[in-house]
Design a protein around this motif. Structure first.
Motif, short mmCIF file in Angstrom:
data_model
loop_
_atom_site.label_atom_id
_atom_site.label_comp_id
_atom_site.label_asym_id
_atom_site.label_seq_id
_atom_site.Cartn_x
_atom_site.Cartn_y
_atom_site.Cartn_z
N SER A 1 0.83 -1.21 0.00
CA SER A 1 0.00 0.00 0.00
C SER A 1 0.87 1.26 0.00
O SER A 1 0.36 2.36 0.18
CB SER A 1 -0.91 0.01 1.24
OG SER A 1 -0.17 0.24 2.42
N VAL A 2 2.16 1.10 -0.22
CA VAL A 2 3.11 2.20 -0.01
C VAL A 2 3.92 2.47 -1.29
O VAL A 2 4.18 1.56 -2.08
CB VAL A 2 4.07 1.86 1.15
CG1 VAL A 2 5.24 2.83 1.22
CG2 VAL A 2 3.32 1.85 2.46
N ARG A 3 4.28 3.73 -1.47
CA ARG A 3 5.22 4.15 -2.51
C ARG A 3 6.35 4.89 -1.82
O ARG A 3 6.10 5.79 -1.01
CB ARG A 3 4.50 5.05 -3.52
CG ARG A 3 5.32 5.42 -4.76
CD ARG A 3 4.45 6.26 -5.69
NE ARG A 3 5.16 6.70 -6.89
CZ ARG A 3 5.14 6.08 -8.05
NH1 ARG A 3 4.46 4.95 -8.16
NH2 ARG A 3 5.80 6.54 -9.10
N ALA A 4 7.59 4.50 -2.07
CA ALA A 4 8.73 5.11 -1.38
C ALA A 4 9.19 6.37 -2.11
O ALA A 4 8.97 6.53 -3.32
CB ALA A 4 9.87 4.11 -1.30
N VAL A 5 9.84 7.25 -1.38
CA VAL A 5 10.39 8.49 -1.94
C VAL A 5 11.89 8.48 -1.70
O VAL A 5 12.35 8.36 -0.56
CB VAL A 5 9.77 9.74 -1.30
CG1 VAL A 5 10.28 11.00 -1.98
CG2 VAL A 5 8.24 9.68 -1.38
N THR A 6 12.67 8.59 -2.78
CA THR A 6 14.13 8.53 -2.67
C THR A 6 14.75 9.80 -3.21
O THR A 6 14.10 10.62 -3.87
CB THR A 6 14.68 7.33 -3.46
OG1 THR A 6 14.51 7.57 -4.87
CG2 THR A 6 13.96 6.03 -3.07
N GLU A 7 16.04 9.92 -2.96
CA GLU A 7 16.80 11.00 -3.57
C GLU A 7 16.86 10.80 -5.08
O GLU A 7 16.75 9.67 -5.57
CB GLU A 7 18.20 11.05 -2.97
CG GLU A 7 18.21 11.35 -1.48
CD GLU A 7 19.60 11.33 -0.89
OE1 GLU A 7 20.58 11.15 -1.66
OE2 GLU A 7 19.72 11.47 0.34
N LYS A 8 17.05 11.86 -5.81
CA LYS A 8 17.02 11.82 -7.27
C LYS A 8 18.05 10.83 -7.81
O LYS A 8 19.25 10.92 -7.54
CB LYS A 8 17.31 13.22 -7.84
CG LYS A 8 17.11 13.36 -9.34
CD LYS A 8 15.64 13.39 -9.67
CE LYS A 8 15.40 13.74 -11.12
NZ LYS A 8 13.96 13.78 -11.45
N ASN A 9 17.56 9.83 -8.58
CA ASN A 9 18.41 8.85 -9.24
C ASN A 9 19.28 8.04 -8.28
O ASN A 9 20.33 7.51 -8.67
CB ASN A 9 19.32 9.52 -10.28
CG ASN A 9 18.54 10.06 -11.45
OD1 ASN A 9 17.48 9.54 -11.80
ND2 ASN A 9 19.04 11.13 -12.05
N LYS A 10 18.86 7.94 -7.02
CA LYS A 10 19.64 7.16 -6.04
C LYS A 10 18.68 6.32 -5.19
O LYS A 10 17.63 6.80 -4.78
CB LYS A 10 20.44 8.10 -5.13
CG LYS A 10 21.53 8.86 -5.87
CD LYS A 10 22.31 9.77 -4.94
CE LYS A 10 23.39 10.53 -5.70
NZ LYS A 10 24.16 11.46 -4.83
N PRO A 11 19.06 5.08 -4.91
CA PRO A 11 18.20 4.23 -4.08
C PRO A 11 18.41 4.51 -2.60
O PRO A 11 18.76 3.62 -1.81
CB PRO A 11 18.68 2.82 -4.46
CG PRO A 11 20.13 2.99 -4.78
CD PRO A 11 20.25 4.35 -5.41
#
Length: 511
Positions: A152-162
């Motif tokens: 039920s989740v979508r993660a938020v990462t730094e641009k072009n980095k995991p």
């Protein structure tokens, strides 16, 4: 305790720590079309197959039962918190953790149930997400824990980095939680797995920071942020096994009921009158459907009679059940179980079981159980330290979470029948090596009492005689060998009024 602290320290990177050294990786990851990039961040959905892994876990007994058993064994001993401060220990063990869980919509459930859910999600989906429940939406005070469905989740990462966004991140596209922190997770996002299946829209999004969520992942591939389930390597075999069983069920039904071919014939009635045409009677389409539904349906049983007008021809085709199916099913089962942490013998699918096979599998299994316990301990410990820091009168100094039995429990009292049998076999082997009755000569009274008996004080309460006082070398030898050991005469003549010569050697103390 020192070893546990070193392990915990090594694993604490799973939780966000404000006091950690800055880490800025330069390697970039090509996200592809599955990622959405608003501004300075990337939003990374959980893989679609994570929901499929969960469905396979819940609907496949050969996967469900072993994983439930494994997770049950992991949390079975219970938990305990130790700390340098007695008040802190008492708070966590008697007040906070017994009421810290939100389970099945009910508050104030025991923390052990949260550990069990986290273990299940960890092995069944590859990721356990647990919310650190706050006192209020604008409060930082942690009051409990509640599991979150990863799909039920979508993660938020730094641009072009995991790399998940830290709570203090800023920039274009960064969403904030009600507490003013950068969101690393977006629950109920329309592009999460459940969102893509039409369960909710963007208007329902709940932003959560790394301080709000405990993430426990397993087998994360390089460059990714989501883990893999325990049964992921066997997914094809699981689906193939279920398909074989469905096909076999259908074959059995076909053989039992048959497949019928019904031919509706035209009947000719010849008329004697030469001025009148012969009469043809035939079934129209509606009459044929009605007859088949009413006469050849599943309601027919033994002794029933089909009555009809006109000529009908019936022909039955029987299905065939596959031969040698069991052999292929067993191959699938063994391949599936081999991917799971629970050994084959423990779930009843190992035929040639012997002591050596069981012991090897048992050692590996106990290590896997221990490893997951350490992982859960390290994941939840930073949150407990935060709780201690937030409460007046408590201290996080020396705080440690252990998933194991009470350290004061007697090893003898906690042994099961299998372990007692091993202890007896060990004692018998010692007797064979050193000779019956000679083993205690290598152990003094204190070692025997401390390492063999180890009975807690409450176990001897109410006895007229204290076992510790009555323990002697003869009694110890009875536990290990077959014959008591004769005590050597002390050099000084020993005992009260011994008959050996007073002050002289043994040669002077004749009869």
């Amino acid at each position: 305790m020192q070893l546990r602290n070193r392990i915990s320290g090594a694993l604490e990177s799973m939780a966000y720590r404000d006091d950690a050294e800055d880490q800025e990786p330069e390697v970039e990851v090509s996200h592809g079309s599955a990622y959405y990039s608003p501004g300075d961040v990337d939003e990374v959905p959980v893989p679609e197959d994570k929901a499929d892994d969960w469905e396979l876990f819940t609907s496949t007994p050969i996967v469900n039962a072993p994983l439930l058993q494994y997770c049950s064994d992991v949390v079975e001993p219970g938990y305990r918190v130790t700390a340098d401060d007695d008040a802190t220990e008492e708070f966590f063990n008697e007040e906070f953790l017994p009421n810290a869980g939100i389970i099945g919509g009910e508050r104030h459930k025991d923390f052990q149930q949260i550990l069990f859910q986290a273990a299940i999600m960890h092995v069944a989906t590859g990721d356990a997400l647990v919310e650190c429940v706050k006192r209020a939406s604008n409060s930082d005070e942690i009051t409990g824990f509640m599991s979150i469905k990863p799909h039920s989740v979508r993660a938020v990462t730094e641009k072009n980095k995991p790399v998940l966004l830290p709570p203090d991140a800023t920039g274009d596209g960064v969403r904030e939680t009600p507490r003013g922190e950068a969101a690393a997770y977006l629950q109920y996002h329309s592009d999460s797995v459940l969102g893509r299946r039409g369960h909710f829209s963007d208007t329902d999004v709940v932003p959560l920071s790394q301080n709000d969520v405990i993430k426990i992942s397993r087998n994360v591939p390089p460059g990714e942020i989501w883990g893999q389930s325990a049964h992921r390597p066997a997914r094809d075999r699981i689906r193939a096994l279920k398909q074989k069983l469905r096909d076999n069920d259908r074959a059995i039904q076909t053989k039992a009921y048959g497949i019928w071919s019904v031919a509706f014939q035209r009947d000719l009635f010849e008329v004697d009158d030469p001025n009148t045409d012969d009469i043809f009677i035939e079934w129209d389409e509606g009459e044929q459907k009605k007859f088949i539904q009413n006469k050849v349906g599943r309601d027919m049983g033994p002794g029933d009679i089909i009555g009809h007008d006109g000529t009908i021809e019936f022909q039955k085709f029987e299905g065939e059940v596959a031969q040698g199916l069991l052999e292929f099913v067993e191959i699938d089962i063994k391949l599936i179980i081999s991917a799971l942490p629970t050994p084959l013998y423990a779930v009843g699918f190992e035929e040639n079981v012997n002591q050596f096979v069981v012991e090897r599998q048992e050692r590996r299994y106990h290590k896997k159980v221990s490893d997951l316990r350490r992982t859960l301990e390290a994941a939840f410990l930073p949150a407990l330290e935060t709780v201690a820091e937030q409460r007046e009168g408590l201290s996080p100094e020396g705080l440690d979470l252990s998933i194991e039995a009470d350290e004061e429990e007697s090893p003898i009292l906690s042994l099961d029948e299998e372990e007692i049998e091993k202890l007896q076999n060990f004692a018998s082997a010692l007797a064979e090596i050193y000779g019956s009755g000679n083993v205690p000569s290598y152990l003094d009274d204190e070692i025997v009492a401390d390492l063999v008996l180890q009975l807690p004080e409450e176990a001897t309460q109410g006895l007229e005689v204290d076992p510790a006082e009555e323990l002697d070398m003869a009694g110890a030898s009875d536990m290990i060998g077959d014959e008591p050991v004769e005590e050597d005469t002390p050099p000084d003549g020993g005992g009260d009024g011994g008959e050996a010569g007073e002050g002289g050697d043994e040669s002077d103390g004749g009869e």
